[in-house]
Design a protein around this motif. Sequence first.
Motif, PDB file in Angstrom:
ATOM      1  N   ASN A 293       1.375   4.870  -5.614  1.00  0.00           N
ATOM      2  CA  ASN A 293       1.051   3.843  -6.596  1.00  0.00           C
ATOM      3  C   ASN A 293      -0.324   4.128  -7.201  1.00  0.00           C
ATOM      4  O   ASN A 293      -1.312   4.279  -6.484  1.00  0.00           O
ATOM      5  CB  ASN A 293       1.068   2.469  -5.916  1.00  0.00           C
TER       6      ASN A 293
ATOM      7  N   GLU B 293       0.847  -1.194   0.000  1.00  0.00           N
ATOM      8  CA  GLU B 293       0.000   0.000   0.000  1.00  0.00           C
ATOM      9  C   GLU B 293       0.882   1.243   0.000  1.00  0.00           C
ATOM     10  O   GLU B 293       1.754   1.406   0.855  1.00  0.00           O
ATOM     11  CB  GLU B 293      -0.931   0.013   1.217  1.00  0.00           C
ATOM     12  N   ASP B 294       0.650   2.087  -1.001  1.00  0.00           N
ATOM     13  CA  ASP B 294       1.460   3.277  -1.183  1.00  0.00           C
ATOM     14  C   ASP B 294       0.644   4.270  -1.998  1.00  0.00           C
ATOM     15  O   ASP B 294       0.226   3.962  -3.120  1.00  0.00           O
ATOM     16  CB  ASP B 294       2.749   2.905  -1.924  1.00  0.00           C
ATOM     17  N   GLU B 295       0.392   5.439  -1.460  1.00  0.00           N
ATOM     18  CA  GLU B 295      -0.399   6.445  -2.161  1.00  0.00           C
ATOM     19  C   GLU B 295       0.276   6.935  -3.441  1.00  0.00           C
ATOM     20  O   GLU B 295      -0.381   7.549  -4.279  1.00  0.00           O
ATOM     21  CB  GLU B 295      -0.726   7.617  -1.243  1.00  0.00           C
TER      22      GLU B 295
END
Length: 179
Positions: A21, A17-19
Amino acid sequence: LLVSSKGIGKMGWDLVEDEANVYWRAVRQHGVQVFLEWLASRMPGERFALYGEVYGRGIQDLEYGQTGFSFVAFDLRVDGMWLNTDVVHNILMSSCEGHDVSYVPELYRGPFNYAKLCEVAEGSTAVSYDAETLQGVHLREGLVLRPAVERVKPDGSRVIAKFISEAYLLRKGTTTEFE
C-alpha cells in the motif's frame, strides 16, 4: 499508528498495514511514526493526527520530478481538535526540520480575494523544483484555503476548501474529477 486515505477515512476506516500500500510505504519511508512520537513527546496531547499528501511517480500523471514518491504534511489535529493555521504552521515548520517529513509551502496569507487566489493558484509547483533552473517541474494543482482561526459551518463540518488551478483542470484537454 493508523493510516488512512481521504476516501477510506471518511467512512471511519483505516488501512490494514501492508507494504504494497502506497500510504503505508510513504509513512514508513518518511518516518512519520517516529516524527509523531517525537512531536508527542514535546507537546501536550494524547492523540496526534498528521495529514499529508503522497505525491510523485506512480501516484498520478504528474510525477513532480520524483523517481519514487514523497510525503508532505499539511495539517495536524491533536486530541480530535483542528489547530489554528498559525499553530500548525509554527509546529510543522519548526518540527519537520531534522525529520524526513516536509511541510507544504504557504503561498498566500491574507483576506479572501478571488482575483489574488486565481493568480496564486496558477504557475509552476512550489513543492518540487528542477535543480538547474530552480523552476517548478510541473504546473501547480491549486491551493488549499483555510481560515486563520479554525471554525465550523452550521452543519458541523470544517471550513476549508480546495482552489483548483485552471491549468490542472484542463491539463489533459478535458476536465478532471473536479468537473
